[in-house]
Scaffold this motif. Structure first.
Motif, PDB file in Angstrom:
ATOM      1  N   UNK A  92       0.879  -1.168   0.000  1.00  0.00           N
ATOM      2  CA  UNK A  92       0.000   0.000   0.000  1.00  0.00           C
ATOM      3  C   UNK A  92       0.911   1.210   0.000  1.00  0.00           C
ATOM      4  N   UNK A  93       0.758   2.046  -1.008  1.00  0.00           N
ATOM      5  CA  UNK A  93       1.692   3.137  -1.232  1.00  0.00           C
ATOM      6  C   UNK A  93       0.939   4.455  -1.295  1.00  0.00           C
ATOM      7  N   UNK A  94       1.277   5.385  -0.412  1.00  0.00           N
ATOM      8  CA  UNK A  94       0.664   6.713  -0.412  1.00  0.00           C
ATOM      9  C   UNK A  94       1.322   7.581  -1.500  1.00  0.00           C
ATOM     10  N   UNK A  95       0.659   8.639  -1.940  1.00  0.00           N
ATOM     11  CA  UNK A  95       1.150   9.405  -3.090  1.00  0.00           C
ATOM     12  C   UNK A  95       2.474  10.134  -2.886  1.00  0.00           C
ATOM     13  N   UNK A  96       2.911  10.341  -1.647  1.00  0.00           N
ATOM     14  CA  UNK A  96       4.160  11.044  -1.408  1.00  0.00           C
ATOM     15  C   UNK A  96       5.397  10.169  -1.440  1.00  0.00           C
ATOM     16  N   UNK A  97       5.228   8.872  -1.595  1.00  0.00           N
ATOM     17  CA  UNK A  97       6.364   7.952  -1.646  1.00  0.00           C
ATOM     18  C   UNK A  97       7.117   8.162  -2.957  1.00  0.00           C
ATOM     19  N   UNK A  98       8.429   8.314  -2.867  1.00  0.00           N
ATOM     20  CA  UNK A  98       9.247   8.433  -4.082  1.00  0.00           C
ATOM     21  C   UNK A  98       9.677   7.046  -4.542  1.00  0.00           C
ATOM     22  N   UNK A  99      10.077   6.953  -5.793  1.00  0.00           N
ATOM     23  CA  UNK A  99      10.551   5.661  -6.298  1.00  0.00           C
ATOM     24  C   UNK A  99      11.766   5.181  -5.522  1.00  0.00           C
ATOM     25  N   UNK A 100      12.638   6.093  -5.114  1.00  0.00           N
ATOM     26  CA  UNK A 100      13.811   5.725  -4.331  1.00  0.00           C
ATOM     27  C   UNK A 100      13.403   4.987  -3.053  1.00  0.00           C
ATOM     28  N   UNK A 101      12.439   5.547  -2.332  1.00  0.00           N
ATOM     29  CA  UNK A 101      11.945   4.922  -1.100  1.00  0.00           C
ATOM     30  C   UNK A 101      11.277   3.587  -1.403  1.00  0.00           C
ATOM     31  N   UNK A 102      10.475   3.551  -2.465  1.00  0.00           N
ATOM     32  CA  UNK A 102       9.798   2.315  -2.841  1.00  0.00           C
ATOM     33  C   UNK A 102      10.804   1.221  -3.183  1.00  0.00           C
ATOM     34  N   UNK A 103      11.762   1.537  -4.052  1.00  0.00           N
ATOM     35  CA  UNK A 103      12.747   0.539  -4.469  1.00  0.00           C
ATOM     36  C   UNK A 103      13.558   0.016  -3.280  1.00  0.00           C
ATOM     37  N   UNK A 104      14.018   0.913  -2.412  1.00  0.00           N
ATOM     38  CA  UNK A 104      14.825   0.514  -1.258  1.00  0.00           C
ATOM     39  C   UNK A 104      14.011  -0.366  -0.299  1.00  0.00           C
ATOM     40  N   UNK A 105      12.792   0.068   0.001  1.00  0.00           N
ATOM     41  CA  UNK A 105      11.946  -0.693   0.936  1.00  0.00           C
ATOM     42  C   UNK A 105      11.603  -2.063   0.386  1.00  0.00           C
ATOM     43  N   UNK A 106      11.303  -2.140  -0.900  1.00  0.00           N
ATOM     44  CA  UNK A 106      11.001  -3.440  -1.502  1.00  0.00           C
ATOM     45  C   UNK A 106      12.224  -4.347  -1.521  1.00  0.00           C
TER      46      UNK A 106
END
Length: 128
Positions: free
Chosen positions: A60-74
């Motif tokens: 579940x991803x809120x609109x303020x998440x950047x791709x950098x944060x998404x990629x690192x967290x995943x």
């Protein structure tokens, strides 16, 4: 009770301003920086909650998440996600495709989008 975001969008609509979501500020057409008079920019950078469910392999991803944060967290959870190469932009890229290095094998970001809730200027929530 209305959120601050709702108040801002309603105010912009009532004043006949163009309302634009910033989503990382990445726009060749300068849409996300308000390049014209009477533009209200909604900046979601603090709406950045990200919840990864490893059992269902969903996030579940809120609109303020950047791709950098998404990629690192995943990657911390052993996952990857096909998307663009500019890590500082917001996940709004998923709505337009999200072309990147993994797309040949896994498709585009939008191909991997399971569900999306979009809030329109008239406060209608569109659930896809």
């Amino acid at each position: 009770m209305r959120s601050d975001l709702e108040h801002h969008i309603i105010c912009g609509k009532n004043l006949n301003f163009t309302v634009i979501a910033r989503s990382g500020g990445h726009s060749s057409e300068s849409y996300s920086i308000g390049n014209r008079d009477c533009t209200l920019i909604v900046d979601p950078r603090y709406m950045n909650k990200l919840i990864i469910d490893t059992s269902t392999q969903t996030a579940k991803i809120r609109p303020g998440v950047t791709l950098n944060t998404l990629f690192y967290s995943l990657s911390e959870q052993g996952f990857a996600f096909p998307s663009g190469e500019c890590s500082t932009i917001g996940v709004g890229i998923m709505m337009n495709g999200g072309l990147g290095g993994l797309m040949r094998k896994f498709g585009t970001s939008s191909d991997n989008l399971y569900d999306a809730q979009i809030v329109l200027a008239n406060r209608t929530i569109v659930d896809h």
